[in-house]
Design a protein around this motif. Structure first.
Motif, PDB file in Angstrom:
ATOM      1  N   ARG A  65      36.964  40.795  53.642  1.00 47.92           N
ATOM      2  CA  ARG A  65      36.264  42.035  53.299  1.00 47.92           C
ATOM      3  C   ARG A  65      36.386  42.341  51.803  1.00 47.92           C
ATOM      4  N   GLN A  66      37.528  42.021  51.213  1.00 51.54           N
ATOM      5  CA  GLN A  66      37.669  42.266  49.779  1.00 51.54           C
ATOM      6  C   GLN A  66      36.759  41.343  48.978  1.00 51.54           C
ATOM      7  N   SER A  67      36.616  40.096  49.428  1.00 52.40           N
ATOM      8  CA  SER A  67      35.708  39.176  48.738  1.00 52.40           C
ATOM      9  C   SER A  67      34.277  39.693  48.784  1.00 52.40           C
ATOM     10  N   ALA A  68      33.863  40.226  49.956  1.00 52.12           N
ATOM     11  CA  ALA A  68      32.516  40.778  50.065  1.00 52.12           C
ATOM     12  C   ALA A  68      32.341  42.000  49.159  1.00 52.12           C
ATOM     13  N   ALA A  69      33.374  42.860  49.057  1.00 57.29           N
ATOM     14  CA  ALA A  69      33.287  44.040  48.192  1.00 57.29           C
ATOM     15  C   ALA A  69      33.195  43.644  46.719  1.00 57.29           C
ATOM     16  N   LEU A  70      33.934  42.620  46.322  1.00 59.45           N
ATOM     17  CA  LEU A  70      33.862  42.151  44.933  1.00 59.45           C
ATOM     18  C   LEU A  70      32.479  41.602  44.602  1.00 59.45           C
ATOM     19  N   LYS A  71      31.881  40.899  45.551  1.00 63.12           N
ATOM     20  CA  LYS A  71      30.541  40.354  45.316  1.00 63.12           C
ATOM     21  C   LYS A  71      29.531  41.478  45.102  1.00 63.12           C
ATOM     22  N   GLU A  72      29.676  42.570  45.818  1.00 55.29           N
ATOM     23  CA  GLU A  72      28.768  43.700  45.626  1.00 55.29           C
ATOM     24  C   GLU A  72      28.926  44.296  44.222  1.00 55.29           C
ATOM     25  N   VAL A  73      30.174  44.421  43.772  1.00 59.08           N
ATOM     26  CA  VAL A  73      30.400  44.955  42.415  1.00 59.08           C
ATOM     27  C   VAL A  73      29.829  44.004  41.364  1.00 59.08           C
ATOM     28  N   PHE A  74      30.064  42.704  41.519  1.00 58.88           N
ATOM     29  CA  PHE A  74      29.574  41.733  40.552  1.00 58.88           C
ATOM     30  C   PHE A  74      28.044  41.688  40.537  1.00 58.88           C
ATOM     31  N   THR A  75      27.412  41.979  41.679  1.00 67.06           N
ATOM     32  CA  THR A  75      25.946  42.001  41.721  1.00 67.06           C
ATOM     33  C   THR A  75      25.402  43.164  40.904  1.00 67.06           C
ATOM     34  N   GLU A  76      26.088  44.304  40.927  1.00 66.10           N
ATOM     35  CA  GLU A  76      25.612  45.478  40.197  1.00 66.10           C
ATOM     36  C   GLU A  76      25.763  45.336  38.672  1.00 66.10           C
ATOM     37  N   CYS A  77      26.728  44.559  38.235  1.00 67.96           N
ATOM     38  CA  CYS A  77      26.939  44.408  36.789  1.00 67.96           C
ATOM     39  C   CYS A  77      26.968  42.931  36.405  1.00 67.96           C
ATOM     40  N   ALA A  78      25.988  42.192  36.875  1.00 70.36           N
ATOM     41  CA  ALA A  78      25.960  40.750  36.628  1.00 70.36           C
ATOM     42  C   ALA A  78      25.845  40.421  35.141  1.00 70.36           C
ATOM     43  N   ASP A  79      25.173  41.287  34.357  1.00 65.96           N
ATOM     44  CA  ASP A  79      24.986  40.994  32.927  1.00 65.96           C
ATOM     45  C   ASP A  79      26.278  41.120  32.133  1.00 65.96           C
ATOM     46  N   LEU A  80      27.302  41.805  32.678  1.00 67.03           N
ATOM     47  CA  LEU A  80      28.565  41.981  31.964  1.00 67.03           C
ATOM     48  C   LEU A  80      29.603  40.917  32.319  1.00 67.03           C
ATOM     49  N   LEU A  81      29.331  40.087  33.304  1.00 66.50           N
ATOM     50  CA  LEU A  81      30.326  39.122  33.754  1.00 66.50           C
ATOM     51  C   LEU A  81      30.613  38.035  32.723  1.00 66.50           C
ATOM     52  N   PRO A  82      29.606  37.462  32.008  1.00 66.97           N
ATOM     53  CA  PRO A  82      29.947  36.426  31.015  1.00 66.97           C
ATOM     54  C   PRO A  82      30.921  36.934  29.949  1.00 66.97           C
TER      55      PRO A  82
END
Length: 649
Positions: free
Chosen positions: A607-624
């Motif tokens: 469940r934590q992995s799924a929650a992290l994926k949702e956060v990363f989807t919302e701010c994908a441009d800031l991940l690099p």
């Protein structure tokens, strides 16, 4: 040579004394009535070597069937007497005993041991059926009845009647309903059969109108033969006398009504018997025709059993302005009830016409059409007022006869009807086994459950107790699927309420977090926004609205599962500056995927992995940029020792 005066003494053979009259002599007979037919059930003790034992048990069978309203003449009890007497005749000689010495009141032959040996033999004979257990219980009930009435029964045998059977009855696998695709396939095939039956009977009655008495107009005319069949003049002897000896010499129009002949192990080609059956099918409906009406009615009547439907008579049917009223009899429950089936008007589909437009496909329309199909048979065979009246060739009389359809004759069962049907593409119907008509009723119950929903008491309706519905209808595959979906929906609702997603604060909103408008839009008050902005409630991965209001404990103390459960907490507030920490946590979770068994990883980190994926989807441009920051600064994830030892071992 004897001399004169000498007389030889003649030795006469002794004549045995006459045998005394025995009370076990005579045939025991029980009669029963089923659908207007009187059946005779008999047991002749003289057929067995253990004559006295068979007579004693047969007497109890007669008493029981006369005292209790058993509709089938006590077939289980009579069958138990016959099989046990036959077994005793075979078993006693193996012990060096005479079966004639067997008595219920005597221990000359140990009947207790005989019963146990009989149970073992029945278990081998019926390894996967309840019939063996049923026969043993029936025999013990007969002996117990004799003992309870003061009859002579040995002491050991009395004790045995109070004990259970040596083995339990096998539990049959409950019947499952037909799938929706199978239900539609059966419905369409039955409708096609109804149309074909009505068309065939209409053609036959048109030919009948042109017929005349064959004694005047000749026996080689098809309309005249139909006239004779309608008048009851057609028999095998008459046709063998009036028609040429071989069918190939018959007129062409007569040969055309014979069924197509294929060599499948048959020794005789279609002849007089086949002609009589074909003539009957041109005027009357047989059991294979009535199968289609039975299927459609059972699919449309959720509260009617096959037994109640088969036992309907013409006087039990009353058409009203709003539908049809049926007087239904359920023999097993000894219940008679009246049930109203309302009319269900539906728009007529021009692509799905039915023959002659004599009704619709609802219960009322089907009953009208069935009465029309069988009306000709009721006129030809007076006294037969059954709704499902079938006409067919009778081997005994060599002529046509009518009786209530039983749907149990060889080659005329439900499975044979399914095998003979084809779909629109000419392929056999793909219907799962077993081909049991009771599955139609269960299918109708499931359709009702899908449409109505509600509680089990609502679904049981007026014709079942809740426990009966739960045990016989609620176990079906469709019911389980629907129940599973309902549980999943409720669990998902609970999870969404209990574990909301963390709040993600973008970089533009971070400096303005203490402004009332920004804080209010994020669900924060001024004090919470100020504490978060100052870093006072940094839990290691995320910020927290209130560590003392944890959803994971109710005692008002500080949260004890941070930061392990922060990604699943409604109090979590994430700044974009914390993305490097979350990326390192995501990498740690992926390493754990390889180290832990899949079920354990899913339970701990899924469940934590799924929650992290949702956060990363919302701010994908800031991940690099966040990944670059992790690499440039050499950051490492600091997890509490307890979290590592508890979850990563």
């Amino acid at each position: 040579m004897a001399r004169r005066g000498e007389r030889r003494v003649r030795v006469r053979t002794s004549v045995p004394p006459p045998r005394p009259a025995l009370d076990h002599a005579g045939i025991r007979v029980v009669t029963s009535e089923h659908r207007g037919r009187v059946r005779r059930h008999s047991i002749n003790p003289a057929d067995y070597r253990c004559t006295v034992l068979a007579a004693q048990l047969a007497d109890e069978w007669v008493k029981l069937t006369r005292a209790l309203p058993i509709a089938d003449g006590g077939s289980n009890y009579g069958g138990a007497v016959r099989k046990f007497a036959t077994f005793t005749d075979e078993y006693a000689p193996t012990l060096g005993l005479d079966p004639a010495d067997a008595r219920l009141e005597s221990d000359a032959i140990d009947l207790v041991e005989t019963i146990y040996a009989w149970e073992d033999a029945l278990r081998r004979e019926f390894p996967h059926s309840k019939h063996a257990n049923t026969l043993v219980r029936a025999l013990l009930a007969l002996i117990d009845q004799r003992a309870s009435a003061g009859g002579a029964v040995s002491g050991n045998l009395k004790i045995r009647t109070q004990a259970p059977t040596a083995f339990r009855a096998s539990r049959d696998k409950p019947l499952d309903e037909f799938t929706n695709a199978e239900r539609i396939a059966l419905r369409d095939a039955a409708r096609e059969q109804v149309r074909a039956t009505e068309a065939r009977l209409a053609r036959g009655r048109d030919l009948l109108a042109a017929g005349a008495d064959p004694r005047d107009g000749g026996w080689q005319s098809l309309p005249n033969l139909l006239w004779a069949a309608r008048a009851g003049m057609i028999t095998s002897n008459v046709l063998q006398r009036e028609l040429p000896a071989k069918p190939k010499w018959w007129p062409a129009e007569v040969r055309e009504v014979l069924p197509a002949w294929t060599d499948e192990g048959k020794t005789r080609r279609p002849g007089v018997r086949a002609l009589i059956r074909s003539l009957g099918r041109m005027l009357f409906a047989d059991e294979m025709d009535l199968h289609a009406f039975r299927i459609l009615l059972l699919l449309g009547m959720s509260d009617t059993t096959p037994e109640e439907l088969h036992d309907l008579r013409v006087e039990d049917i009353e058409f009203t302005d709003g539908g049809v009223r049926l007087v239904q009899r359920k023999n097993r429950a000894t219940r008679v009830r009246a049930d109203l089936h309302p009319e269900q008007p539906a728009p007529r589909d021009p692509e799905d016409p039915y023959f002659a437009g004599a009704g619709t496909w609802d219960v009322q329309g089907l009953l009208r059409r069935l009465l029309a199909v069988t009306a000709f048979a009721r006129g030809a065979f007076t006294g037969e007022l059954w709704l499902f009246l079938a006409v067919d060739y009778r081997k005994g009389s060599g002529s046509l006869g009518a009786e209530c359809a039983g749907f149990t004759h060889d080659q005329r069962r439900f499975t044979h009807w399914i095998t003979a049907r084809r779909d629109s593409g000419g392929n056999p119907l793909a219907i799962s086994q077993p081909h049991d008509v009771r599955r139609l009723r269960k299918t109708t119950k499931v359709v009702r459950a899908v449409v109505l929903g509600g509680s089990v008491s609502d679904l049981a309706g007026d014709d079942h107790h809740v426990e009966v519905y739960r045990g016989h209808y609620g176990h079906g595959t469709t019911a389980h699927v629907l129940a599973g979906r309902a549980i999943n929906r409720s669990q998902q609702w609970v999870f969404q309420r209990a574990a909301q997603k963390p709040v993600l604060v973008d970089a533009a909103a971070e400096p303005r977090l203490e402004e009332p408008e920004v804080a209010d839009s994020l669900g924060l008050n001024s004090s919470q926004a100020k504490a978060i902005r100052a870093g006072e409630v940094d839990m290691g991965l995320t910020h927290c609205r209130n560590p003392y209001d944890s959803p994971h404990r109710s005692d008002g103390k500080v949260c004890h599962v941070a930061p392990a459960m922060c990604m699943l907490c409604r109090n979590a507030v994430i700044f974009t500056s914390q993305l490097p920490r979350l990326l390192m946590l995501s990498e740690h979770i992926e390493r754990m995927r390889a180290a832990l068994p899949p079920p354990q990883w899913q339970a701990v980190w899924g469940r934590q992995s799924a929650a992290l994926k949702e956060v990363f989807t919302e701010c994908a441009d800031l991940l690099p940029a966040a990944r670059q920051q992790v690499a440039a600064l050499g950051l490492r994830l600091d997890l509490p020792l307890g979290q590592r030892t508890e979850f990563d071992r």
